[in-house]
Design a protein around this motif. Structure first.
Motif, PDB file in Angstrom:
ATOM      1  N   ASP A   1      88.030  95.165  -9.734  1.00  0.00           N
ATOM      2  CA  ASP A   1      86.645  95.018  -9.307  1.00  0.00           C
ATOM      3  C   ASP A   1      86.652  94.119  -8.073  1.00  0.00           C
ATOM      4  O   ASP A   1      87.018  92.947  -8.165  1.00  0.00           O
ATOM      5  N   PRO A   2      86.293  94.634  -6.894  1.00  0.00           N
ATOM      6  CA  PRO A   2      86.389  93.812  -5.681  1.00  0.00           C
ATOM      7  C   PRO A   2      85.344  92.702  -5.607  1.00  0.00           C
ATOM      8  O   PRO A   2      85.489  91.775  -4.811  1.00  0.00           O
ATOM      9  N   ASP A   3      84.304  92.777  -6.424  1.00  0.00           N
ATOM     10  CA  ASP A   3      83.251  91.755  -6.403  1.00  0.00           C
ATOM     11  C   ASP A   3      82.749  91.497  -7.819  1.00  0.00           C
ATOM     12  O   ASP A   3      81.608  91.822  -8.169  1.00  0.00           O
ATOM     13  N   PRO A   4      83.605  90.913  -8.678  1.00  0.00           N
ATOM     14  CA  PRO A   4      83.216  90.728 -10.079  1.00  0.00           C
ATOM     15  C   PRO A   4      82.054  89.746 -10.225  1.00  0.00           C
ATOM     16  O   PRO A   4      82.023  88.705  -9.579  1.00  0.00           O
ATOM     17  N   ARG A   5      81.133  90.105 -11.125  1.00  0.00           N
ATOM     18  CA  ARG A   5      79.960  89.247 -11.361  1.00  0.00           C
ATOM     19  C   ARG A   5      79.857  88.810 -12.817  1.00  0.00           C
ATOM     20  O   ARG A   5      78.845  88.236 -13.224  1.00  0.00           O
ATOM     21  N   GLY A   6      80.901  89.087 -13.594  1.00  0.00           N
ATOM     22  CA  GLY A   6      80.980  88.580 -14.957  1.00  0.00           C
ATOM     23  C   GLY A   6      79.796  88.976 -15.816  1.00  0.00           C
ATOM     24  O   GLY A   6      79.391  90.138 -15.859  1.00  0.00           O
ATOM     25  N   ASP A   7      79.198  87.983 -16.490  1.00  0.00           N
ATOM     26  CA  ASP A   7      78.073  88.216 -17.395  1.00  0.00           C
ATOM     27  C   ASP A   7      76.732  87.925 -16.722  1.00  0.00           C
ATOM     28  O   ASP A   7      75.747  87.596 -17.396  1.00  0.00           O
TER      29      ASP A   7
ATOM     30  N   ILE B   1      73.126  88.066 -15.307  1.00  0.00           N
ATOM     31  CA  ILE B   1      71.940  88.754 -15.806  1.00  0.00           C
ATOM     32  C   ILE B   1      70.905  88.864 -14.691  1.00  0.00           C
ATOM     33  O   ILE B   1      70.694  87.925 -13.920  1.00  0.00           O
ATOM     34  N   ASP B   2      70.263  90.018 -14.597  1.00  0.00           N
ATOM     35  CA  ASP B   2      69.139  90.185 -13.680  1.00  0.00           C
ATOM     36  C   ASP B   2      67.946  89.422 -14.251  1.00  0.00           C
ATOM     37  O   ASP B   2      67.470  89.749 -15.345  1.00  0.00           O
ATOM     38  N   PRO B   3      67.446  88.398 -13.542  1.00  0.00           N
ATOM     39  CA  PRO B   3      66.357  87.595 -14.109  1.00  0.00           C
ATOM     40  C   PRO B   3      65.057  88.368 -14.314  1.00  0.00           C
ATOM     41  O   PRO B   3      64.232  87.980 -15.139  1.00  0.00           O
ATOM     42  N   ASP B   4      64.893  89.464 -13.577  1.00  0.00           N
ATOM     43  CA  ASP B   4      63.652  90.242 -13.705  1.00  0.00           C
ATOM     44  C   ASP B   4      63.674  91.185 -14.908  1.00  0.00           C
ATOM     45  O   ASP B   4      62.640  91.453 -15.519  1.00  0.00           O
ATOM     46  N   THR B   5      64.874  91.710 -15.247  1.00  0.00           N
ATOM     47  CA  THR B   5      64.965  92.698 -16.331  1.00  0.00           C
ATOM     48  C   THR B   5      65.633  92.155 -17.584  1.00  0.00           C
ATOM     49  O   THR B   5      65.496  92.728 -18.665  1.00  0.00           O
ATOM     50  N   GLY B   6      66.415  91.062 -17.426  1.00  0.00           N
ATOM     51  CA  GLY B   6      67.175  90.534 -18.554  1.00  0.00           C
ATOM     52  C   GLY B   6      68.397  91.361 -18.896  1.00  0.00           C
ATOM     53  O   GLY B   6      69.028  91.152 -19.931  1.00  0.00           O
ATOM     54  N   ARG B   7      68.770  92.303 -18.013  1.00  0.00           N
ATOM     55  CA  ARG B   7      69.921  93.167 -18.274  1.00  0.00           C
ATOM     56  C   ARG B   7      71.107  92.726 -17.420  1.00  0.00           C
ATOM     57  O   ARG B   7      70.953  92.093 -16.385  1.00  0.00           O
ATOM     58  N   PHE B   8      72.319  93.135 -17.870  1.00  0.00           N
ATOM     59  CA  PHE B   8      73.529  92.835 -17.111  1.00  0.00           C
ATOM     60  C   PHE B   8      73.515  93.583 -15.779  1.00  0.00           C
ATOM     61  O   PHE B   8      73.002  94.700 -15.685  1.00  0.00           O
ATOM     62  N   VAL B   9      74.132  92.966 -14.759  1.00  0.00           N
ATOM     63  CA  VAL B   9      74.208  93.619 -13.449  1.00  0.00           C
ATOM     64  C   VAL B   9      75.609  94.169 -13.177  1.00  0.00           C
ATOM     65  O   VAL B   9      75.781  94.999 -12.285  1.00  0.00           O
ATOM     66  N   GLU B  10      76.622  93.720 -13.931  1.00  0.00           N
ATOM     67  CA  GLU B  10      78.015  94.113 -13.693  1.00  0.00           C
ATOM     68  C   GLU B  10      78.458  95.151 -14.711  1.00  0.00           C
ATOM     69  O   GLU B  10      78.357  94.937 -15.919  1.00  0.00           O
ATOM     70  N   LEU B  11      79.000  96.275 -14.211  1.00  0.00           N
ATOM     71  CA  LEU B  11      79.373  97.390 -15.076  1.00  0.00           C
ATOM     72  C   LEU B  11      80.876  97.543 -15.287  1.00  0.00           C
ATOM     73  O   LEU B  11      81.306  98.199 -16.232  1.00  0.00           O
ATOM     74  N   PHE B  12      81.690  96.947 -14.418  1.00  0.00           N
ATOM     75  CA  PHE B  12      83.120  97.269 -14.366  1.00  0.00           C
ATOM     76  C   PHE B  12      83.803  97.213 -15.724  1.00  0.00           C
ATOM     77  O   PHE B  12      84.552  98.112 -16.095  1.00  0.00           O
ATOM     78  N   ASP B  13      83.576  96.154 -16.480  1.00  0.00           N
ATOM     79  CA  ASP B  13      84.290  95.978 -17.748  1.00  0.00           C
ATOM     80  C   ASP B  13      83.910  97.001 -18.812  1.00  0.00           C
ATOM     81  O   ASP B  13      84.569  97.091 -19.858  1.00  0.00           O
ATOM     82  N   GLN B  14      82.881  97.794 -18.573  1.00  0.00           N
ATOM     83  CA  GLN B  14      82.473  98.826 -19.537  1.00  0.00           C
ATOM     84  C   GLN B  14      83.161 100.170 -19.261  1.00  0.00           C
ATOM     85  O   GLN B  14      83.047 101.096 -20.062  1.00  0.00           O
ATOM     86  N   LEU B  15      83.853 100.286 -18.136  1.00  0.00           N
ATOM     87  CA  LEU B  15      84.436 101.563 -17.724  1.00  0.00           C
ATOM     88  C   LEU B  15      85.797 101.795 -18.363  1.00  0.00           C
ATOM     89  O   LEU B  15      86.497 100.860 -18.757  1.00  0.00           O
ATOM     90  N   GLN B  16      86.185 103.075 -18.429  1.00  0.00           N
ATOM     91  CA  GLN B  16      87.518 103.477 -18.866  1.00  0.00           C
ATOM     92  C   GLN B  16      88.146 104.338 -17.782  1.00  0.00           C
ATOM     93  O   GLN B  16      87.459 105.136 -17.132  1.00  0.00           O
TER      94      GLN B  16
ATOM     95  N   ALA C   1      72.928  98.825 -14.061  1.00  0.00           N
ATOM     96  CA  ALA C   1      74.027  97.987 -13.563  1.00  0.00           C
ATOM     97  C   ALA C   1      74.890  98.780 -12.584  1.00  0.00           C
ATOM     98  O   ALA C   1      74.827 100.012 -12.513  1.00  0.00           O
ATOM     99  N   GLY C   2      75.696  98.092 -11.835  1.00  0.00           N
ATOM    100  CA  GLY C   2      76.572  98.755 -10.873  1.00  0.00           C
ATOM    101  C   GLY C   2      77.862  97.988 -10.696  1.00  0.00           C
ATOM    102  O   GLY C   2      78.034  96.890 -11.220  1.00  0.00           O
ATOM    103  N   THR C   3      78.790  98.566  -9.963  1.00  0.00           N
ATOM    104  CA  THR C   3      80.059  97.892  -9.692  1.00  0.00           C
ATOM    105  C   THR C   3      80.774  98.572  -8.541  1.00  0.00           C
ATOM    106  O   THR C   3      80.522  99.733  -8.223  1.00  0.00           O
ATOM    107  N   GLY C   4      81.660  97.846  -7.927  1.00  0.00           N
ATOM    108  CA  GLY C   4      82.628  98.448  -7.036  1.00  0.00           C
ATOM    109  C   GLY C   4      83.911  98.697  -7.813  1.00  0.00           C
ATOM    110  O   GLY C   4      84.212  97.986  -8.771  1.00  0.00           O
ATOM    111  N   VAL C   5      84.643  99.728  -7.441  1.00  0.00           N
ATOM    112  CA  VAL C   5      85.938 100.016  -8.051  1.00  0.00           C
ATOM    113  C   VAL C   5      86.937 100.163  -6.912  1.00  0.00           C
ATOM    114  O   VAL C   5      86.751 101.012  -6.032  1.00  0.00           O
TER     115      VAL C   5
END
Length: 202
Positions: A113-119, A121-136, A189-193
């Motif tokens: 992940d070229p720009d990891p954002r860990g855990d 959270i988007d303060p407006d939605t309360g959802r995670f913004v980083e997806l990389f660790d969910q991918l296979q 959420a989104g991510t770079g790969v």
């Protein structure tokens, strides 16, 4: 539960090369002296990895598509509006070429992940913004499977055993899956790969 969960990906390729240069020194005794001019041409001893990639089915790189992959990574363009929903996947092809005129080397591949954002959270939605660790990730080199649905947190660097010969290229089929178990906490959420090739000449 909101049914239309999606995420955005950015894909890139990076390349790095290490060139090992050896020199041999000997001692000698001179009984006379003269000026000696020696021309050293190292143009045939360069070692460079070039990259290319595409999401088109059956794609094979043409000569004008190879790029150095450094310092800026080679970007693989996704179709506009491409999203990845739980249970969905994206398939692409990536390639690495040994652009050396004559030097063989080793080759390894890392997926990062070229720009990891860990855990974060988007303060407006309360959802995670980083997806990389969910991918296979699944990676195939011809008939050989290098990685088989490996979760992102378990990824390791793959190094080929056989030499990466001068002028040779490797064409890899990649599939990125988002499991259907990913829930609405990652909606939007989104991510770079980044597929990172590293090589060292032999």
């Amino acid at each position: 539960m909101i049914p239309h969960r999606s995420a955005r990906l950015r894909l890139s390729l990076a390349a790095g090369a290490l060139l090992s240069v050896g020199a041999l020194f000997t001692a000698a005794t001179f009984t006379d002296a003269a000026d000696v001019h020696v021309f050293l041409d190292g143009s045939q001893n360069t070692f460079e990895i070039r990259t290319a990639g595409s999401v088109r089915d059956g794609w094979v790189p043409s000569e004008d598509q190879w790029q150095p992959g450094r310092p800026a990574p080679y970007e693989i363009a996704l179709e506009e509006g491409t999203v990845l929903a739980p249970g969905g996947s994206i398939s692409l092809r990536i390639a690495a070429q040994n652009a050396s005129p004559r030097l063989a080397g080793t080759l390894s591949l890392s997926i990062v992940d070229p720009d990891p954002r860990g855990d974060e959270i988007d303060p407006d939605t309360g959802r995670f913004v980083e997806l990389f660790d969910q991918l296979q990730f699944t990676v195939r080199d011809g008939d050989r499977t290098l990685m088989d649905r490996v979760p992102a947190p378990e990824l390791t660097t793959y190094t080929w055993d056989d030499a990466f010969e001068a002028g040779e290229h490797r064409l890899l089929d990649v599939r990125i899956d988002l499991p259907d178990t990913v829930d609405n906490r990652w909606r939007g959420a989104g991510t770079g790969v980044q597929f990172q090739f590293e090589g060292e000449n032999r």
